[in-house]
Motif scaffolding. Sequence first.
Motif, PDB file in Angstrom:
ATOM      1  N   LEU A  39      16.196  -0.335  -4.153  1.00  0.00           N
ATOM      2  CA  LEU A  39      14.961  -0.948  -3.653  1.00  0.00           C
ATOM      3  C   LEU A  39      13.935  -1.120  -4.775  1.00  0.00           C
ATOM      4  N   GLY A  40      14.301  -0.653  -5.970  1.00  0.00           N
ATOM      5  CA  GLY A  40      13.439  -0.864  -7.136  1.00  0.00           C
ATOM      6  C   GLY A  40      12.525   0.290  -7.466  1.00  0.00           C
ATOM      7  N   TYR A  41      12.681   1.426  -6.772  1.00  0.00           N
ATOM      8  CA  TYR A  41      11.815   2.578  -7.032  1.00  0.00           C
ATOM      9  C   TYR A  41      12.521   3.577  -7.944  1.00  0.00           C
ATOM     10  N   LYS A  61       1.770  24.458   8.868  1.00  0.00           N
ATOM     11  CA  LYS A  61       1.785  24.089   7.459  1.00  0.00           C
ATOM     12  C   LYS A  61       3.204  24.175   6.891  1.00  0.00           C
ATOM     13  N   GLY A  62       3.372  23.482   5.747  1.00  0.00           N
ATOM     14  CA  GLY A  62       4.652  23.561   5.050  1.00  0.00           C
ATOM     15  C   GLY A  62       5.723  22.639   5.593  1.00  0.00           C
ATOM     16  N   GLU A  63       5.371  21.749   6.524  1.00  0.00           N
ATOM     17  CA  GLU A  63       6.345  20.782   7.032  1.00  0.00           C
ATOM     18  C   GLU A  63       6.645  19.760   5.935  1.00  0.00           C
ATOM     19  N   LYS A  64       7.902  19.513   5.712  1.00  0.00           N
ATOM     20  CA  LYS A  64       8.266  18.597   4.622  1.00  0.00           C
ATOM     21  C   LYS A  64       9.263  17.537   5.099  1.00  0.00           C
ATOM     22  N   VAL A  65       9.039  16.307   4.626  1.00  0.00           N
ATOM     23  CA  VAL A  65       9.971  15.224   4.871  1.00  0.00           C
ATOM     24  C   VAL A  65      10.765  15.034   3.579  1.00  0.00           C
ATOM     25  N   ASP A  66      12.027  14.616   3.701  1.00  0.00           N
ATOM     26  CA  ASP A  66      12.919  14.593   2.532  1.00  0.00           C
ATOM     27  C   ASP A  66      12.382  13.775   1.362  1.00  0.00           C
ATOM     28  N   TYR A  67      11.918  12.563   1.632  1.00  0.00           N
ATOM     29  CA  TYR A  67      11.390  11.721   0.548  1.00  0.00           C
ATOM     30  C   TYR A  67      10.205  10.912   1.050  1.00  0.00           C
ATOM     31  N   ALA A  68       9.297  10.625   0.118  1.00  0.00           N
ATOM     32  CA  ALA A  68       8.212   9.688   0.400  1.00  0.00           C
ATOM     33  C   ALA A  68       8.117   8.726  -0.769  1.00  0.00           C
ATOM     34  N   ILE A  69       8.114   7.442  -0.463  1.00  0.00           N
ATOM     35  CA  ILE A  69       7.907   6.428  -1.503  1.00  0.00           C
ATOM     36  C   ILE A  69       6.407   6.177  -1.569  1.00  0.00           C
ATOM     37  N   ILE A  70       5.879   6.257  -2.786  1.00  0.00           N
ATOM     38  CA  ILE A  70       4.429   6.228  -2.987  1.00  0.00           C
ATOM     39  C   ILE A  70       3.988   4.953  -3.691  1.00  0.00           C
ATOM     40  N   GLU A  71       2.828   4.452  -3.236  1.00  0.00           N
ATOM     41  CA  GLU A  71       2.189   3.324  -3.917  1.00  0.00           C
ATOM     42  C   GLU A  71       0.697   3.604  -3.971  1.00  0.00           C
ATOM     43  N   PHE A 151      11.645  -4.642   1.705  1.00  0.00           N
ATOM     44  CA  PHE A 151      11.228  -3.302   1.310  1.00  0.00           C
ATOM     45  C   PHE A 151      11.382  -3.060  -0.190  1.00  0.00           C
ATOM     46  N   HIS A 152      11.851  -4.073  -0.906  1.00  0.00           N
ATOM     47  CA  HIS A 152      11.977  -3.930  -2.357  1.00  0.00           C
ATOM     48  C   HIS A 152      10.583  -3.827  -2.975  1.00  0.00           C
ATOM     49  N   LYS A 153      10.488  -3.056  -4.032  1.00  0.00           N
ATOM     50  CA  LYS A 153       9.203  -2.801  -4.688  1.00  0.00           C
ATOM     51  C   LYS A 153       8.465  -4.085  -5.040  1.00  0.00           C
ATOM     52  N   LYS A 155       8.673  -6.943  -3.535  1.00  0.00           N
ATOM     53  CA  LYS A 155       8.412  -7.795  -2.368  1.00  0.00           C
ATOM     54  C   LYS A 155       7.544  -7.108  -1.315  1.00  0.00           C
ATOM     55  N   PHE A 156       7.344  -5.810  -1.454  1.00  0.00           N
ATOM     56  CA  PHE A 156       6.733  -5.007  -0.392  1.00  0.00           C
ATOM     57  C   PHE A 156       5.330  -5.504  -0.033  1.00  0.00           C
ATOM     58  N   ASP A 157       5.169  -5.841   1.250  1.00  0.00           N
ATOM     59  CA  ASP A 157       3.886  -6.293   1.773  1.00  0.00           C
ATOM     60  C   ASP A 157       3.756  -5.717   3.181  1.00  0.00           C
ATOM     61  N   VAL A 158       2.870  -4.749   3.346  1.00  0.00           N
ATOM     62  CA  VAL A 158       2.729  -4.031   4.617  1.00  0.00           C
ATOM     63  C   VAL A 158       2.509  -4.990   5.783  1.00  0.00           C
ATOM     64  N   ASN A 159       1.540  -5.877   5.658  1.00  0.00           N
ATOM     65  CA  ASN A 159       1.199  -6.777   6.766  1.00  0.00           C
ATOM     66  C   ASN A 159       2.359  -7.694   7.139  1.00  0.00           C
ATOM     67  N   GLN A 160       3.031  -8.201   6.123  1.00  0.00           N
ATOM     68  CA  GLN A 160       4.149  -9.100   6.384  1.00  0.00           C
ATOM     69  C   GLN A 160       5.278  -8.377   7.121  1.00  0.00           C
ATOM     70  N   ILE A 161       5.581  -7.148   6.690  1.00  0.00           N
ATOM     71  CA  ILE A 161       6.661  -6.390   7.323  1.00  0.00           C
ATOM     72  C   ILE A 161       6.289  -6.017   8.749  1.00  0.00           C
ATOM     73  N   VAL A 162       5.037  -5.589   8.970  1.00  0.00           N
ATOM     74  CA  VAL A 162       4.589  -5.200  10.311  1.00  0.00           C
ATOM     75  C   VAL A 162       4.645  -6.403  11.256  1.00  0.00           C
ATOM     76  N   ASN A 163       4.155  -7.544  10.778  1.00  0.00           N
ATOM     77  CA  ASN A 163       4.171  -8.755  11.610  1.00  0.00           C
ATOM     78  C   ASN A 163       5.601  -9.140  11.984  1.00  0.00           C
ATOM     79  N   ASN A 164       6.490  -9.019  11.037  1.00  0.00           N
ATOM     80  CA  ASN A 164       7.889  -9.367  11.269  1.00  0.00           C
ATOM     81  C   ASN A 164       8.592  -8.313  12.125  1.00  0.00           C
TER      82      ASN A 164
END
Length: 357
Positions: A39-41, A61-71, A151-153, A155-164
């Motif tokens: 995905l380019g990250y 506290k201390g709840e963890k998710v496996d990965y988070a992609i950050i921008e 979802f590629h780095k 191309k990523f556009d929150v509004n576009q993905i949500v609308n779609n």
Amino acid sequence: MELASKLKELSQKITTLKEQIETEEATKTAFVLPFIDLLGYDIFNPTEVIPEFTADIGLKKGEKVDYAIIENKVPILIIECKHWKEDLNTHNSQLFRYFHASKSRFALLTNGIEYKFFTDLEETNKMDEKPFLEFDITKLKEPVINEVVKFHKTKFDVNQIVNNASSLKYSKEIKKIFNSQLIEPENDFVRFFSSRVYSGRQTERVLEQFKELVSKSINQLISEKVNERLHNALNKEEEKLVEESIEHEEKNEKIVTTEEEMEAYRIVVAILRKKIPIERIAIRDTQSYFGVLLDDNNRKPLCRFHFNGKTKYLGVFDANKKEIREKIATIDDIYKFDSKLLETINYYEEFLKEKIS
């Protein structure tokens, strides 16, 4: 598309390796991290991909998710991973809690083979119960690849993905409902059709009679539509072949074999028949030259006639198949190169002997 080929490569890798993957950690390393990477990250850059991302929930506290992609220091996609053999349907609630705490607009639940993407279409900052995009990476289809690309780095556009996402989610649900109605239609579905074609009372008995008729009619219609599309596709292919054939004929019409070229060919045949049968001598006329070949093989040129210009040339070949153009005044001058033409045959015969030995 580069991403499409990478996805297909990962798909093949997963199909080959999955039986050797025995733990959840191995699933992450072999299947999920390569997916994030394509995905380019940068999976080795903690400012882009954070493993064991903290998603504290209230007093817990201390709840963890496996990965988070950050921008820009903000999570844009959280990813919860399970072993590839696990059923993902039992883990939605866990990701639901992480989603609310992380403030990310997108969440991915995956076992490295099945991928389920969620967002908050129904209520802001509250993950929907059903994913808007889900697929099996070992059974990829073109429409799915087109959605993953978003979802590629780059191309990523929150509004576009949500609308779609809204369109994807509800379209998928409609297809599911329609498919179930084709198999076992409900009374409301049957009534929609029967009330338009039958003027009597819509009794249970009438609806029961129409059930089979509605199912049969729709399935028949779908079959007809599929056949129609196939027929149209075949017709287009046939039209394409006809066009190519016409184009080929038009192209060939530009190639005019002159009597002078044929007379020169007959002279060459008279020379070469001393060494080889006439059947082995073939011709290939082109727009730029008239070629004489051994065994009708383009890789075995014997000579060429260049008669289209003001000056005539006979093209003969050396042992390396390099063409040497010899100027001739008339086609009778070809006889002057009889030894050279016969020598060309020797090159091929010597090469054949070396190959056999």
